[in-house]
Scaffold this motif. Structure first.
Motif, PDB file in Angstrom:
ATOM      1  N   ASP A   1      -8.561   5.891  -0.628  1.00  0.00           N
ATOM      2  CA  ASP A   1      -8.073   5.504   0.694  1.00  0.00           C
ATOM      3  C   ASP A   1      -6.923   4.512   0.570  1.00  0.00           C
ATOM      4  O   ASP A   1      -5.970   4.542   1.349  1.00  0.00           O
ATOM      5  CB  ASP A   1      -9.203   4.882   1.520  1.00  0.00           C
ATOM      6  CG  ASP A   1     -10.250   5.917   1.898  1.00  0.00           C
ATOM      7  OD1 ASP A   1      -9.931   7.126   1.801  1.00  0.00           O
ATOM      8  OD2 ASP A   1     -11.356   5.521   2.273  1.00  0.00           O
ATOM      9  N   PHE A   2      -7.044   3.628  -0.406  1.00  0.00           N
ATOM     10  CA  PHE A   2      -6.012   2.624  -0.623  1.00  0.00           C
ATOM     11  C   PHE A   2      -4.680   3.307  -0.943  1.00  0.00           C
ATOM     12  O   PHE A   2      -3.638   2.955  -0.380  1.00  0.00           O
ATOM     13  CB  PHE A   2      -6.451   1.693  -1.764  1.00  0.00           C
ATOM     14  CG  PHE A   2      -5.365   0.789  -2.276  1.00  0.00           C
ATOM     15  CD1 PHE A   2      -4.904  -0.278  -1.517  1.00  0.00           C
ATOM     16  CD2 PHE A   2      -4.800   1.013  -3.528  1.00  0.00           C
ATOM     17  CE1 PHE A   2      -3.901  -1.111  -1.988  1.00  0.00           C
ATOM     18  CE2 PHE A   2      -3.800   0.195  -4.010  1.00  0.00           C
ATOM     19  CZ  PHE A   2      -3.340  -0.869  -3.234  1.00  0.00           C
ATOM     20  N   ILE A   3      -4.723   4.303  -1.835  1.00  0.00           N
ATOM     21  CA  ILE A   3      -3.509   5.006  -2.238  1.00  0.00           C
ATOM     22  C   ILE A   3      -2.902   5.764  -1.053  1.00  0.00           C
ATOM     23  O   ILE A   3      -1.688   5.730  -0.821  1.00  0.00           O
ATOM     24  CB  ILE A   3      -3.812   5.982  -3.401  1.00  0.00           C
ATOM     25  CG1 ILE A   3      -4.187   5.194  -4.648  1.00  0.00           C
ATOM     26  CG2 ILE A   3      -2.640   6.912  -3.685  1.00  0.00           C
ATOM     27  CD1 ILE A   3      -3.119   4.259  -5.156  1.00  0.00           C
ATOM     28  N   LEU A   4      -3.758   6.431  -0.293  1.00  0.00           N
ATOM     29  CA  LEU A   4      -3.277   7.166   0.877  1.00  0.00           C
ATOM     30  C   LEU A   4      -2.601   6.228   1.862  1.00  0.00           C
ATOM     31  O   LEU A   4      -1.525   6.497   2.392  1.00  0.00           O
ATOM     32  CB  LEU A   4      -4.433   7.888   1.565  1.00  0.00           C
ATOM     33  CG  LEU A   4      -4.865   9.218   0.947  1.00  0.00           C
ATOM     34  CD1 LEU A   4      -6.114   9.739   1.634  1.00  0.00           C
ATOM     35  CD2 LEU A   4      -3.744  10.249   1.062  1.00  0.00           C
TER      36      LEU A   4
ATOM     37  N   PHE B   1       5.014   9.555   6.957  1.00  0.00           N
ATOM     38  CA  PHE B   1       4.129  10.689   7.193  1.00  0.00           C
ATOM     39  C   PHE B   1       3.757  11.379   5.886  1.00  0.00           C
ATOM     40  O   PHE B   1       4.546  11.453   4.956  1.00  0.00           O
ATOM     41  CB  PHE B   1       4.765  11.664   8.176  1.00  0.00           C
ATOM     42  CG  PHE B   1       4.874  11.075   9.550  1.00  0.00           C
ATOM     43  CD1 PHE B   1       3.772  11.096  10.401  1.00  0.00           C
ATOM     44  CD2 PHE B   1       6.036  10.443   9.967  1.00  0.00           C
ATOM     45  CE1 PHE B   1       3.854  10.511  11.652  1.00  0.00           C
ATOM     46  CE2 PHE B   1       6.121   9.855  11.211  1.00  0.00           C
ATOM     47  CZ  PHE B   1       5.027   9.882  12.062  1.00  0.00           C
ATOM     48  N   LEU B   2       2.514  11.868   5.846  1.00  0.00           N
ATOM     49  CA  LEU B   2       1.989  12.475   4.620  1.00  0.00           C
ATOM     50  C   LEU B   2       2.343  13.951   4.508  1.00  0.00           C
ATOM     51  O   LEU B   2       2.501  14.474   3.425  1.00  0.00           O
ATOM     52  CB  LEU B   2       0.462  12.374   4.590  1.00  0.00           C
ATOM     53  CG  LEU B   2      -0.164  11.052   4.219  1.00  0.00           C
ATOM     54  CD1 LEU B   2      -1.668  11.187   4.280  1.00  0.00           C
ATOM     55  CD2 LEU B   2       0.255  10.669   2.809  1.00  0.00           C
ATOM     56  N   ARG B   3       2.409  14.618   5.671  1.00  0.00           N
ATOM     57  CA  ARG B   3       2.662  16.053   5.719  1.00  0.00           C
ATOM     58  C   ARG B   3       1.740  16.834   4.781  1.00  0.00           C
ATOM     59  O   ARG B   3       2.170  17.357   3.760  1.00  0.00           O
ATOM     60  CB  ARG B   3       4.121  16.349   5.333  1.00  0.00           C
ATOM     61  CG  ARG B   3       5.115  15.411   6.003  1.00  0.00           C
ATOM     62  CD  ARG B   3       5.987  16.125   6.990  1.00  0.00           C
ATOM     63  NE  ARG B   3       6.904  15.191   7.633  1.00  0.00           N
ATOM     64  CZ  ARG B   3       6.802  14.794   8.904  1.00  0.00           C
ATOM     65  NH1 ARG B   3       5.834  15.253   9.676  1.00  0.00           N
ATOM     66  NH2 ARG B   3       7.670  13.954   9.426  1.00  0.00           N
ATOM     67  N   PRO B   4       0.458  16.882   5.106  1.00  0.00           N
ATOM     68  CA  PRO B   4      -0.484  17.575   4.226  1.00  0.00           C
ATOM     69  C   PRO B   4      -0.277  19.096   4.224  1.00  0.00           C
ATOM     70  O   PRO B   4       0.256  19.651   5.190  1.00  0.00           O
ATOM     71  CB  PRO B   4      -1.849  17.242   4.825  1.00  0.00           C
ATOM     72  CG  PRO B   4      -1.559  16.916   6.243  1.00  0.00           C
ATOM     73  CD  PRO B   4      -0.186  16.336   6.295  1.00  0.00           C
ATOM     74  N   GLU B   5      -0.683  19.698   3.119  1.00  0.00           N
ATOM     75  CA  GLU B   5      -0.650  21.156   3.034  1.00  0.00           C
ATOM     76  C   GLU B   5      -1.993  21.685   3.502  1.00  0.00           C
ATOM     77  O   GLU B   5      -3.009  21.019   3.387  1.00  0.00           O
ATOM     78  CB  GLU B   5      -0.481  21.592   1.581  1.00  0.00           C
ATOM     79  CG  GLU B   5       0.897  21.407   1.022  1.00  0.00           C
ATOM     80  CD  GLU B   5       0.909  21.698  -0.468  1.00  0.00           C
ATOM     81  OE1 GLU B   5       0.489  22.815  -0.837  1.00  0.00           O
ATOM     82  OE2 GLU B   5       1.298  20.820  -1.226  1.00  0.00           O
ATOM     83  N   LEU B   6      -1.990  22.904   3.959  1.00  0.00           N
ATOM     84  CA  LEU B   6      -3.254  23.527   4.325  1.00  0.00           C
ATOM     85  C   LEU B   6      -3.779  24.298   3.122  1.00  0.00           C
ATOM     86  O   LEU B   6      -3.028  25.002   2.468  1.00  0.00           O
ATOM     87  CB  LEU B   6      -3.056  24.479   5.494  1.00  0.00           C
ATOM     88  CG  LEU B   6      -2.943  23.813   6.857  1.00  0.00           C
ATOM     89  CD1 LEU B   6      -2.744  24.861   7.924  1.00  0.00           C
ATOM     90  CD2 LEU B   6      -4.183  22.994   7.158  1.00  0.00           C
TER      91      LEU B   6
ATOM     92  N   GLY C   1       2.673   3.576   3.977  1.00  0.00           N
ATOM     93  CA  GLY C   1       3.399   2.360   4.343  1.00  0.00           C
ATOM     94  C   GLY C   1       2.527   1.202   4.794  1.00  0.00           C
ATOM     95  O   GLY C   1       3.031   0.196   5.272  1.00  0.00           O
ATOM     96  N   TRP C   2       1.217   1.341   4.660  1.00  0.00           N
ATOM     97  CA  TRP C   2       0.310   0.278   5.086  1.00  0.00           C
ATOM     98  C   TRP C   2      -0.331  -0.383   3.879  1.00  0.00           C
ATOM     99  O   TRP C   2      -0.435   0.224   2.824  1.00  0.00           O
ATOM    100  CB  TRP C   2      -0.804   0.856   5.965  1.00  0.00           C
ATOM    101  CG  TRP C   2      -0.322   1.398   7.272  1.00  0.00           C
ATOM    102  CD1 TRP C   2       0.330   2.581   7.468  1.00  0.00           C
ATOM    103  CD2 TRP C   2      -0.448   0.795   8.559  1.00  0.00           C
ATOM    104  NE1 TRP C   2       0.625   2.751   8.786  1.00  0.00           N
ATOM    105  CE2 TRP C   2       0.148   1.668   9.500  1.00  0.00           C
ATOM    106  CE3 TRP C   2      -1.010  -0.402   9.030  1.00  0.00           C
ATOM    107  CZ2 TRP C   2       0.203   1.384  10.860  1.00  0.00           C
ATOM    108  CZ3 TRP C   2      -0.970  -0.676  10.382  1.00  0.00           C
ATOM    109  CH2 TRP C   2      -0.350   0.211  11.287  1.00  0.00           C
TER     110      TRP C   2
ATOM    111  N   VAL D   1       3.516  -2.472   6.078  1.00  0.00           N
ATOM    112  CA  VAL D   1       4.465  -3.223   5.262  1.00  0.00           C
ATOM    113  C   VAL D   1       5.806  -2.496   5.139  1.00  0.00           C
ATOM    114  O   VAL D   1       6.833  -3.100   4.873  1.00  0.00           O
ATOM    115  CB  VAL D   1       3.907  -3.539   3.854  1.00  0.00           C
ATOM    116  CG1 VAL D   1       2.815  -4.586   3.938  1.00  0.00           C
ATOM    117  CG2 VAL D   1       3.387  -2.276   3.173  1.00  0.00           C
ATOM    118  N   ALA D   2       5.779  -1.172   5.326  1.00  0.00           N
ATOM    119  CA  ALA D   2       7.037  -0.422   5.308  1.00  0.00           C
ATOM    120  C   ALA D   2       7.722  -0.614   6.655  1.00  0.00           C
ATOM    121  O   ALA D   2       7.149  -1.187   7.580  1.00  0.00           O
ATOM    122  CB  ALA D   2       6.766   1.044   5.047  1.00  0.00           C
TER     123      ALA D   2
END
Lengths: 264, 279, 301
Positions: free
Chosen positions: B149-152, B255-260, B157-158, B249-250
């Motif tokens: 979760d930290f990495i995500l 945005f992550l733009r996840p793949e399906l 940017g948080w 912080v950013a």
């Protein structure tokens, strides 16, 4: 169709129906697709059962020993169930059985007896090559559809579900013995040795079965320890695994992609 | 980032085996210790962070005799004891983190035990730092988010800034015998009960929010609320609220733009050591 | 332990002599292991059964451990003494207390764990294995015999074209499969599985006893107060476990550690705290290089 030897009449009838193109299987859709991907077609859900009366054997209170009579009962009963399942598969002209599960049921009406059941899905290679094992029987394996596909990609084929069992009585400790060593945490070599022996016997027997199949190895070995209904000092050590042989030895498994799933 | 050349796993395995057979152990003063799963450690690695050390903080705080006996309103002694214990445990955790030059602690497991005479708080987590090794500067953050979760979160940017927590213990209100008798046959809201529970819950949440603001957070994620009577005093009810305070912080949210993906496995198949032993 | 392996029972030797492999690896782990150029050779095990007592109050064995009896000292072990601030002299009043490490408990645990582990590696070495992967260990109580069993299980492997392990002792890891592949890719080679137990006994002194029993008012109300002795014991036991493990690391890293704490309360404030820490000792064999970032995905179901 070859007539099965010791199956009930209804079983033969059910299997006959399956020969007309219908297949049944307890594979999930995912597993079904992966079995197809591996080049196999499911033929039917097969099973075998045996209700077995387990004899009695006296145990010496203060001595660790194998209970050979019980070992034999546990082994023969499972073997009977497995054989019947294999016969059903053979009747369907199958190359093998995947997703085999072995269960033990106890019924209230049968004291000292238990039902040993084996289930699985019979499959046949679509390109017509025979995958019968060294004994000329369909292979059996407890692999899931996913595992089956993965194994085939590694250049190995399953030969049979192999098992070894050993029912062992672990000695009680004499009161004086326990008292003599109060307050010391020391190794008890007799106990170590007994447990070692019991588990090794189970594993050696499993490996002997694999030897009969001329397998090059066993994957997914599980060691189960159950007391069944004999009290906590008598334990069945059961070793189970799928014997495999190497065909090509080339791993054609694609390199997995690392993903981070956002699903909960 | 240019994607690194995909190395041959066999060659790397060989390299590893050789180094083990030939080179002596590094023998530095201290090795890295982490309780992150390998997945998590590798995830941190892929984001240019690494674990530093396993850190913990424990505090046992006494609760004066008699506080659980019948009374009215908030049990302030228990509430204070709880807050003291959490603060002390978190302080020790941060202290251990600073000592090993970590920038913060992720994957903190929070264990709170409320006993009649004492409240025990245990925090265990892994201190992490960027591989580049810049100085942390300032207070290390503490977060109960997993490394994943930290990495995500970081990628978006948080950053976590600290644990946000709040607790409140109250006595369940009593009705006089007369009132209880009168209400026996009625359908009626027990307004004083509603109010007491409502207030306590609000109070725990408010405390949590305040601690998040104090840490400079802009929000609190993964809030977990527990509530229920004490096992040893059924008329005393405790509420706790936990979460991780985060701040952007950013310049803006990334945005992550996840793949399906369409998974073909029935369950996530992971290596589970215990499966070796059967069920 | 070297030639002749006097420690292995006959059945084990017989099994190890056959030439097919057995492995406890699941199929995905098996596939990943082949991909790494590892060849499984056998499922290997090690056991040790130890007599196990808890040294409860009243047990003769705790003599020498208690501050009330005086006695044997363990140099280098953690100990902290607390003295009564009140100046009371009474047999009922605990004028002093102590937090002490119990090195004899730690040593017994280390002996059981270490023997079982060594026996597993011995089996692996007998096969000419280079390492053991997918190691599982279990510490459990055996029926009602007052004993504790340490049990190890793993899959012995050889590295294709790899050198024999340093000193003939195979490396080992709890990892298997893709996790192992990824660790290697990130530049970490498994060295060994390591574990340690730390045990601390808390002998409460008057303040601790009163605080843990529920602080009474001694001439004026007191608020919540940290129980320093117990808090410190808890911190100490965790630090000791980490210290014991670090001593086995020789500068290597510990990955995927798990920490477990068990406490047995004997009286108000009097308790025994045991902390077990275990993990994979890994050695970095190349400089940090990037591994590709995982792709975020959402399941389409």
């Amino acid at each position: 169709m070859t007539q099965p030897q010791d199956l009930p009449k209804d079983a033969a009838h059910r299997l006959e129906e399956l020969e007309h193109g219908l297949f049944t299987s307890d594979l999930s859709v995912n597993e079904f697709l992966l079995v197809k991907e591996a080049g196999f077609h499911p033929l039917g859900f097969v099973m075998g059962s045996s209700i077995y009366h387990i004899g009695l054997q006296t145990r010496k209170w203060g001595e660790s020993q194998e209970l050979t009579k019980l070992t034999e009962a546990m082994y023969t009963a499972r073997e009977l169930a497995m054989n019947r399942m294999e016969e059903e598969a053979q009747a369907l002209g199958a190359d093998g059985v995947v997703g085999v599960r072995l269960d033990v049921n106890y019924y209230e009406w049968g004291s000292d007896s238990a039902e040993f059941i084996a289930f699985g899905t019979a499959v046949k290679a679509e390109d017509g090559t025979s995958h019968l094992n060294a004994l000329g029987k369909p292979f059996t394996s407890d692999l899931s559809g996913q595992d089956f596909w993965t194994l085939m990609q590694t250049g190995h084929v399953p030969q049979g579900l192999v098992m070894g069992t050993c029912v062992y009585h672990i000695a009680h400790r004499k009161f004086t013995q326990a008292l003599g060593s109060v307050g010391q945490n020391v190794e008890l070599p007799n106990f170590t040795q007994a447990l070692y022996e019991a588990r090794e016997l189970a594993m050696t027997r499993m490996q002997d079965e694999a030897g009969l199949l001329k397998a090059s190895g066993i994957v997914g070995v599980r060691l189960e320890e159950k007391s069944h209904q004999w009290g906590s000092h008598t334990i069945e050590f059961l070793a189970l695994g799928t014997a495999v042989t190497k065909t090509t030895g080339t791993v054609t498994l694609p390199k997995p992609i690392t993903i981070i799933s956002l699903d909960n | 980032m240019s994607s690194p050349p995909t190395a041959d796993p066999r060659a790397e395995m060989l390299q590893g085996a050789r180094s083990l057979a030939e080179a002596p152990p590094p023998g530095e003063a201290r090795g890295i210790t982490s309780d992150l799963s390998v997945d998590e450690a590798l995830l941190l690695h892929s984001a240019g962070w690494e674990p530093v050390d396993l850190v913990c903080g424990v505090a046992v705080v006494s609760v004066p005799v008699g506080v659980w006996n019948w009374g009215q309103g908030t049990i302030s002694a228990a509430t204070d004891a709880h807050n003291t214990a959490v603060e002390s445990a978190a302080r020790q955790l941060r202290g251990e983190c600073t000592k090993v030059h970590g920038h913060g602690v992720v994957g903190v497991r929070v264990q709170v035990e409320v006993r009649p005479h004492h409240i025990d708080v245990e925090l265990v987590g892994t201190a992490v730092q960027p591989v580049a090794g810049t100085d942390g500067g300032g207070t290390p953050f503490v977060s109960d988010l997993s490394a994943r979760d930290f990495i995500l979160l970081k990628g978006a940017g948080w950053m976590p800034v600290g644990l946000a927590f709040g607790a409140c213990f109250v006595y369940a209100p009593r009705r006089s015998a007369g009132v209880a008798m009168k209400q026996k046959t009625q359908n009626v809201e027990l307004t004083n009960f509603t109010e007491a529970m409502y207030t306590a819950r609000e109070s725990a949440m408010e405390r949590m929010q305040r601690s998040a603001l104090d840490a400079g957070g802009q929000g609190v994620v993964q809030v977990r609320v527990t509530e229920g009577p004490m096992s040893f005093a059924r008329h005393a009810v405790g509420f706790t609220a936990w979460g991780t305070a985060v701040r952007l912080v950013a310049d803006s949210h990334q945005f992550l733009r996840p793949e399906l993906v369409l998974p073909l496995d029935d369950a996530v198949v992971t290596f589970e050591a215990q499966s070796l032993r059967g069920k | 332990m070297s030639d002749g392996s006097p420690d292995l029972p006959e059945a084990a030797v017989r099994r190890l002599e056959s030439n097919s492999f057995s492995s406890g690896l699941s199929v995905p782990d098996f596939a990943a292991c082949l991909d790494l150029g590892l060849q499984p050779v056998a499922l290997v095990q090690g056991f040790c059964v130890m007599q196990w007592g808890w040294y409860g109050a009243g047990s003769g064995y705790m003599r020498g451990a208690s501050p009330y009896f005086g006695g044997q000292q363990y140099p280098g072990a953690y100990a902290e003494t607390y003295r009564c601030p009140h100046g009371f002299v009474s047999t009922e009043h605990r004028t002093w207390g102590q937090n002490i490490e119990q090195p004899w408990v730690e040593a017994a645990w280390a002996q059981g764990y270490g023997s079982a582990y060594a026996r597993m590696l011995e089996e692996a070495a007998l096969h000419g294995a280079h390492g053991a992967i997918g190691v599982v260990d279990r510490v459990s109580h055996l029926a009602d015999t007052g004993t504790t069993e340490f049990h190890f299980l793993g899959t012995a492997v050889t590295v294709e074209g790899g050198p024999p392990p340093a000193g003939g002792t195979p490396w080992s890891t709890y990892l298997a499969g893709q996790r192992l592949t990824k660790s290697i890719e990130a530049g970490f080679m498994p060295v060994a599985v390591v574990a340690a137990l730390a045990s601390v006994r808390v002998w409460a002194y008057c303040m601790t006893e009163y605080l843990m029993e529920g602080a009474r008012t001694w001439g004026g109300p007191i608020g919540p107060q940290e129980v320093e002795q117990v808090s410190k014991a808890h911190m100490a036991v965790r630090q000791l476990a980490r210290k014991h493990v670090r001593e086995q690391l020789a500068g290597d890293a510990l990955h995927g550690a798990s920490i477990q704490v068990e406490k047995r309360e004997l009286a108000a404030g009097d308790e025994v705290i045991d902390c077990t820490l275990r993990g994979n000792r890994m050695r970095r064999f190349k400089e940090f290089d990037e591994v590709p970032a995982p792709r975020p995905t959402v399941r389409l179901t």
